[in-house]
Motif scaffolding. Structure first.
Motif, PDB file in Angstrom:
ATOM      1  N   LEU A  83       0.887  -1.185  -0.018  1.00 31.66           N
ATOM      2  CA  LEU A  83       0.058   0.039   0.084  1.00 31.66           C
ATOM      3  C   LEU A  83       0.782   1.128   0.140  1.00 31.66           C
ATOM      4  O   LEU A  83       0.263   2.208  -0.567  1.00 31.66           O
ATOM      5  CB  LEU A  83      -0.904   0.127   1.264  1.00 31.66           C
TER       6      LEU A  83
ATOM      7  N   GLY B  56       1.996   1.493  -3.589  1.00 39.91           N
ATOM      8  CA  GLY B  56       0.488   1.830  -4.173  1.00 39.91           C
ATOM      9  C   GLY B  56       0.221   3.327  -4.045  1.00 39.91           C
ATOM     10  O   GLY B  56      -0.186   4.132  -5.154  1.00 39.91           O
TER      11      GLY B  56
ATOM     12  N   ASP C 270       0.624   6.174  -6.938  1.00 37.52           N
ATOM     13  CA  ASP C 270      -0.907   7.025  -7.679  1.00 37.52           C
ATOM     14  C   ASP C 270      -0.591   8.283  -8.285  1.00 37.52           C
ATOM     15  O   ASP C 270      -1.452   8.604  -9.001  1.00 37.52           O
ATOM     16  CB  ASP C 270      -1.754   7.080  -6.084  1.00 37.52           C
TER      17      ASP C 270
ATOM     18  N   GLU D  99       4.897  -6.037 -10.251  1.00 41.81           N
ATOM     19  CA  GLU D  99       3.943  -4.925 -10.717  1.00 41.81           C
ATOM     20  C   GLU D  99       4.845  -3.830 -11.251  1.00 41.81           C
ATOM     21  O   GLU D  99       5.755  -3.483 -10.440  1.00 41.81           O
ATOM     22  CB  GLU D  99       3.127  -4.371  -9.821  1.00 41.81           C
TER      23      GLU D  99
ATOM     24  N   THR E 166       1.106  -0.951 -11.929  1.00 39.98           N
ATOM     25  CA  THR E 166      -0.104  -0.919 -10.611  1.00 39.98           C
ATOM     26  C   THR E 166       0.709  -0.545  -9.269  1.00 39.98           C
ATOM     27  O   THR E 166       0.088  -0.453  -8.259  1.00 39.98           O
ATOM     28  CB  THR E 166      -0.673  -2.318 -10.533  1.00 39.98           C
TER      29      THR E 166
ATOM     30  N   LEU F  36      -0.247  -2.314  -6.017  1.00 39.56           N
ATOM     31  CA  LEU F  36      -1.866  -2.136  -5.837  1.00 39.56           C
ATOM     32  C   LEU F  36      -2.259  -3.623  -5.756  1.00 39.56           C
ATOM     33  O   LEU F  36      -3.330  -3.990  -5.006  1.00 39.56           O
ATOM     34  CB  LEU F  36      -2.777  -1.517  -6.682  1.00 39.56           C
TER      35      LEU F  36
ATOM     36  N   GLY G 135      -1.234  -4.978  -2.729  1.00 39.69           N
ATOM     37  CA  GLY G 135      -1.930  -4.380  -1.639  1.00 39.69           C
ATOM     38  C   GLY G 135      -3.478  -4.967  -1.498  1.00 39.69           C
ATOM     39  O   GLY G 135      -4.146  -5.048  -0.418  1.00 39.69           O
ATOM     40  N   ALA G 136      -4.082  -5.237  -2.710  1.00 42.94           N
ATOM     41  CA  ALA G 136      -5.562  -5.633  -2.665  1.00 42.94           C
ATOM     42  C   ALA G 136      -5.559  -7.335  -2.131  1.00 42.94           C
ATOM     43  O   ALA G 136      -6.362  -7.539  -1.442  1.00 42.94           O
ATOM     44  CB  ALA G 136      -6.173  -5.816  -4.225  1.00 42.94           C
TER      45      ALA G 136
ATOM     46  N   ARG H 123      -5.211   1.721 -13.357  1.00 40.65           N
ATOM     47  CA  ARG H 123      -4.846   1.119 -12.559  1.00 40.65           C
ATOM     48  C   ARG H 123      -5.589   0.059 -11.952  1.00 40.65           C
ATOM     49  O   ARG H 123      -5.436  -1.093 -11.718  1.00 40.65           O
ATOM     50  CB  ARG H 123      -4.057   1.713 -11.279  1.00 40.65           C
ATOM     51  N   GLN H 124      -6.898   0.368 -11.511  1.00 41.40           N
ATOM     52  CA  GLN H 124      -7.962  -0.470 -10.812  1.00 41.40           C
ATOM     53  C   GLN H 124      -8.234  -1.422 -11.867  1.00 41.40           C
ATOM     54  O   GLN H 124      -8.441  -2.753 -11.292  1.00 41.40           O
ATOM     55  CB  GLN H 124      -9.262   0.320 -10.326  1.00 41.40           C
TER      56      GLN H 124
ATOM     57  N   VAL I  47      -5.694  -4.287 -11.925  1.00 38.79           N
ATOM     58  CA  VAL I  47      -5.623  -4.901 -10.767  1.00 38.79           C
ATOM     59  C   VAL I  47      -6.865  -6.032 -10.615  1.00 38.79           C
ATOM     60  O   VAL I  47      -6.580  -7.393 -10.828  1.00 38.79           O
ATOM     61  CB  VAL I  47      -5.759  -4.279  -9.376  1.00 38.79           C
TER      62      VAL I  47
END
Lengths: 171, 171
Positions: free
Chosen positions: A42, A45, A49, B36, B39, B42, B45-46, B153-154, B157
């Motif tokens: 995170l 991440g 961002d 990664e 991303t 992320l 992180g997810a 990015r989302q 993921v």
């Protein structure tokens, strides 16, 4: 012996913090790296961002297992066995490893108990050890954050970056 | 030549996907790793948002710079020079490196142009190369996602984990 859990800051404006850190790092032409256990990516991440972050964010090590801490960051397995993964010596070794094994001059490392399980009387849920290595100097600190897993992780990201920015500003 | 950008799925329920993947990996007693670039952590992180994820998530490589791709994952620098970081050979090498340099039997790798800058006529913003290595077999795919940096990015993921789950379910 056990520090009281810190209340969550009212407003965790992580993007604003990332912007500030990006400015500071770019002024100094420094790159940064992150070594993460409990935040699991995170911090990296949040940094990435921001558009253009490749100018100052170099790499991240998501060392979730103990083997990853040793293999990716060079943390001595005996150190983990002796002190546990959530400890000052391991946070320090992670921060030192992140700088030694990257192009970064500034690094933050975190290892903690995000919960809801994994806590103990000595290291309750929310306990996090931080390590920062900035321009050759290493600093470590223990904090305890309140809240559920997501809250502990967000508070950890915030504190990691806030302190890194302060140390980059005034090493 | 250029694939049309995929509309963003109406509902990117990443936590549900992580839950499904966690079940599938634990049924097989497999660990996973993530490599990664665009991303920037992320995916890891997810995965680690889920409590207990240390049972199946082993480590993540946030290889934001080209040097990180080579040093952390063993991607040949000549491959990056010849094809660019956002390419099929690099996505493949990242996925292979993630399995070779971890305890994982399943890995996903992503390298793409999250934007808003960095796009080109051949690789417009939103272009992502994926690599998956599952139980020894490697698959790669190029996709293009619509939207701003956060949306790209989302979506990356989501697609990375959705396909990884499918491949773990039926290799």
């Amino acid at each position: 012996m056990i520090d009281p859990a810190a209340p969550a800051p009212a407003d965790l404006d992580i993007p604003a913090l990332v912007l500030r850190m990006a400015d500071l790092l770019q002024q100094r032409h420094w790159m940064m790296a992150a070594a993460e256990s409990c935040t699991g990516g995170l911090i990296a991440g949040a940094c990435t961002d921001l558009a253009g972050s490749s100018a100052w964010f170099e790499r991240g090590f998501v060392t979730y297992s103990n083997e990853a801490k040793s293999e990716m960051l060079g943390v001595d397995a005996a150190l983990i066995a002796a002190h546990g993964a959530v400890s000052e010596p391991v946070a320090r070794a992670m921060a030192e490893g992140a700088v030694a094994r990257s192009q970064a001059r500034a690094a933050v490392a975190v290892t903690g108990v995000a919960g809801p399980t994994g806590g103990s009387p000595e290291k309750p849920v929310g306990t996090v050890w931080f390590g920062w290595s900035v321009d050759g100097a290493v600093r470590t600190e223990r904090r305890r954050f309140e809240g559920d897993r997501a809250a502990v992780r967000q508070a950890t990201v915030h504190y990691a970056l806030q302190t890194l920015a302060s140390l980059v500003e005034q090493p």
